[in-house]
Design an enzyme around this catalytic site. Structure first.
Site, mmCIF file in Angstrom:
data_model
loop_
_atom_site.group_PDB
_atom_site.id
_atom_site.type_symbol
_atom_site.label_atom_id
_atom_site.label_comp_id
_atom_site.label_asym_id
_atom_site.label_seq_id
_atom_site.Cartn_x
_atom_site.Cartn_y
_atom_site.Cartn_z
ATOM 1 C CG ASP A 105 4.383 -5.403 6.305
ATOM 2 O OD1 ASP A 105 4.890 -6.411 6.841
ATOM 3 O OD2 ASP A 105 4.321 -4.305 6.871
ATOM 4 C CG HIS A 132 0.980 -5.534 13.365
ATOM 5 N ND1 HIS A 132 1.805 -4.433 13.319
ATOM 6 C CD2 HIS A 132 1.758 -6.598 13.072
ATOM 7 C CE1 HIS A 132 3.028 -4.823 13.013
ATOM 8 N NE2 HIS A 132 3.027 -6.129 12.859
#
Length: 357
Positions: A255, A185
């Site tokens: 993703d 992230h």
């Protein structure tokens, strides 16, 4: 399949607990094939059911998704939703009683899918197939086990439970995110092992489950001994290895492309549209952009405009095979409503089997 629905590759989110005019406009775009919900989209079951009914009224063919694994990754936790254990609990149970662990895994999958479907959700991004090396904070107890054989057996059982309730599955994060410490992230994890080592260990569940997996999500991880690009932007990983060597023919999701680390390819920070185009060019069927509808949603509109321009210019060509894979993830039978679900013998038995918190 209608011409204007020839490949709807974009999965987006909506801003809140009700649709705004901007949400409706975006969901009507033929490039949008799915919507992903988060905790901010949840107030209670009645509200979630109404929200999903409104989405389906706009687009009956849209895929309504959520990240709902159990443990700390479970978006809906109140108003009757069962709190599911992290998958590591099933791995620990396996070490004591393997058959009991598979039974519990089936029950987890059944309860997870049945409760979501009773509120109008079609699909959850589960199970996690990453191995638990004890190093990754982002994976951690989301993993079943360190042993790929245990991961594969428990994942197969969980997917059987999903199927009992009419839901497809998504193995993640190919070829494996558990070995690296960095959180994708906020950074780009790098796994310096050889292809032989990865295929012999982390990627084995994908090999063993090829005929069972409906969808796969690649890792935002670079494996430099295989490719300089993260797996989700790598045709080597997605086309040569996943589809070619392992024989996988289901849907491949990128993703979340909103992560800055996810959009850095060969050192360049790509725009959202360019990142999605790069993911599809590498072999993804669907591109996921999360948490961009809040506020004015400029990033979503820029991506939709950029994609439409790419299609007009010939830079991107829709793929019928990818659209067929997307549609294959939609439930084939109607779900029970919440009241009927509570009376279902199979659901009630599954609830009884689950470990007590």
């Amino acid at each position: 399949m209608t011409d204007n629905a020839l490949h709807a590759p974009l999965i987006i989110d909506v801003a809140g607990t009700e649709l705004t005019a901007a949400d409706r406009r975006r969901l009507a775009d033929p490039l949008v094939g799915g919507v992903i919900h988060f905790a901010r989209n949840w107030h209670d079951r009645a509200q979630m059911t109404a929200l999903n009914a409104e989405i389906k009224a706009l687009r009956p063919d849209i895929l309504i998704c959520v990240d709902h694994e159990g443990g700390r990754v479970q978006r809906f936790r109140t108003d009757g939703f069962t709190r599911l254990p992290p998958m590591r609990v099933l791995g620990e149970l396996w070490m004591k009683d393997a058959l009991r662990a598979t039974q519990v895994a089936v029950a987890c999958g059944h309860v997870l899918a049945a409760e979501l479907r009773a509120c109008g959700v079609d699909f959850s991004f589960t199970p996690v197939l990453d191995l638990d090396y004890g190093e990754s904070s982002v994976i951690g107890d989301r993993s079943f086990h360190r042993d790929p054989r245990v991961v594969a057996m428990l994942a197969r059982s969980l997917m059987h439970g999903l199927l009992q309730a009419g839901m497809a599955n998504c193995g993640k994060h190919f070829p494996g995110h558990g070995f690296v410490k960095a959180d994708s992230h906020v950074a780009i994890p790098v796994d310096r092992r050889s292809l032989k080592a990865i295929l012999a260990d982390d990627a084995r569940p994908y090999d063993w489950l090829t005929g069972t997996l409906a969808a796969v999500m690649p890792a935002h991880v670079i494996y430099p001994k295989v490719d300089d690009r993260p797996a989700g932007f790598s045709s080597k990983w997605l086309q040569q290895i996943l589809r070619g060597k392992l024989g996988f023919d289901g849907a491949v999701f990128s993703d979340d492309l909103s992560m800055e680390a996810a959009r850095r390819v060969n050192g360049e920070l790509l725009s959202y549209a360019d990142a999605a185009l790069a993911a599809l060019a590498a072999g993804c069927d669907l591109a996921l952009l999360c948490n961009q509808s809040i506020g004015e949603g400029a990033a979503l509109d820029e991506m939709l405009d950029g994609f439409a321009a790419a299609q007009r210019s010939g830079r991107w060509t829709p793929r019928a095979a990818s659209e067929s894979r997307r549609r294959s993830l939609l439930p084939r039978a109607p779900a029970s409503d919440w009241g009927a679900l509570q009376q279902s013998p199979a659901y009630r038995r599954a609830i009884e089997i689950l470990p007590r918190p």
